[in-house]
Scaffold this active site. Structure first.
Site, short mmCIF file in Angstrom:
data_model
loop_
_atom_site.label_atom_id
_atom_site.label_comp_id
_atom_site.label_asym_id
_atom_site.label_seq_id
_atom_site.Cartn_x
_atom_site.Cartn_y
_atom_site.Cartn_z
N GLU A 245 0.83 -1.20 0.00
CA GLU A 245 0.00 0.00 0.00
C GLU A 245 0.87 1.26 0.00
OE1 GLU A 245 -1.39 1.64 3.58
OE2 GLU A 245 -1.05 -0.20 4.73
N LYS B 228 -5.19 -2.42 13.95
CA LYS B 228 -4.57 -1.40 14.78
C LYS B 228 -5.21 -1.40 16.16
CE LYS B 228 -3.20 1.40 10.82
NZ LYS B 228 -3.76 0.59 9.74
#
Length: 311
Positions: free
Chosen positions: A26, A160
């Site tokens: 990414e 996360k």
């Protein structure tokens, strides 16, 4: 009439032609996830971590409206050093292309573009997921629904830890996304080794993961992706007490400042970086480099299976 075709970098185009293993990467980690000037250095290190396994890195992003699979160094530098780079999820790609934008692709967009390009393995740091207070805000990352319909393996350090990890795992189960622990039955919490949630399935080698991907493809039953959760070793994680204090302070600041939506993740990651004296940045870098290396190993193992079956 202008056509908006995906463009392939030279190294990736050659790898596609020759049938060599490729790993998607990414670009939001470059433009939004890491501070300057570390972001460009780390982006290059991530690509090198993939190359060291014998696979080819394909960092995905948008430059002046052109969607590129395999950014070259000049393009990578542009996205790392230019202000106003858009954060692109799947829904944003067409609009950004039509308006000639510079953009960095999220996990959702990178997965979708990689799958469209025939790339089966993707490395990132941590996934997006269900946000805290989502019962009131309905704030949930598009990463989850994208993975429900995208046939790709995503190597990550879990979701996360700033998110609601338990709710995210529930959503992934509902959406039919396979979650594998790499040499663990404990789901990692990004900065920390163990989020406190267990997993049903664990795999021990890249070859086992490649076999899972082959079975998934041969069955033709599951439409979605496979998450490979790759935890940091305990001695490389962020100190859990420091993590918990920093997260609590960051959530309070976020509430005070009214930070919502796409701004939440970069806000909290920036807070972690400043409040831990750079310790979280060092952990973040270790995470993505380890994941890039494992993704490269999986891609090489998957290519070897293909070569064997073709022979």
């Amino acid at each position: 009439m202008t056509k908006f075709n995906i463009r392939y970098g030279a190294e990736v185009a050659d790898a596609r032609r020759d049938g060599r293993p490729i790993v998607a990467l990414e670009s939001t980690i470059v433009s939004h996830g890491l501070p300057r000037p570390d972001n460009l250095r780390v982006a290059r290190e991530i690509e090198q971590a993939v190359r060291s396994t014998g696979a080819v890195p394909a960092t995905i992003g948008m430059v002046e409206g052109e969607l590129v699979v395999g950014l070259d160094d000049n393009q990578l530098t542009r996205l790392a050093s230019t202000d106003g780079v858009a954060k692109l999820s799947v829904r944003d790609l067409a609009v950004a292309a039509a308006t000639g934008a510079d953009g960095a692709t999220t996990v959702a967009a990178t997965s979708a573009v990689a799958a469209a390009a025939g790339i089966g393995v993707f490395a990132t740091g941590g996934l997006g997921g269900v946000h805290r207070e989502a019962a009131q805000t309905f704030d949930e990352s598009a990463d989850l629904t994208a993975l429900a319909r995208t046939p790709i393996a995503v190597v990550c350090a879990g979701v996360k830890s700033i998110l609601d990890v338990g709710a995210t795992l529930e959503r992934l189960e509902t959406l039919g996304v396979t979650v594998l622990g790499y040499r663990t039955h404990h789901f990692p919490g990004f900065f920390i080794t163990d989020s406190g949630f267990t997993l049903d399935w664990s795999v021990e080698t890249p070859e086992q993961i490649a076999a899972v991907l082959a079975a998934r493809a041969d069955h033709g039953v599951q439409a979605g992706g496979v998450i490979v959760a790759n935890p940091l070793p305990v001695d490389e994680q962020l100190d859990p007490d420091l993590h918990d204090r920093t997260l609590a302070d960051g959530l309070a600041l976020m509430s005070r400042d009214g930070v919502t939506g796409k701004a939440v993740t970069p806000f909290l990651l920036s807070h972690f970086h400043s409040s831990t004296g750079g310790a979280s940045l060092a952990v973040n870098v270790r995470i993505i480099l380890r994941n890039a290396a494992l993704a490269g190993q999986i891609a090489v193992a998957a290519a070897a299976r293909t070569d064997t079956s073709a022979g």
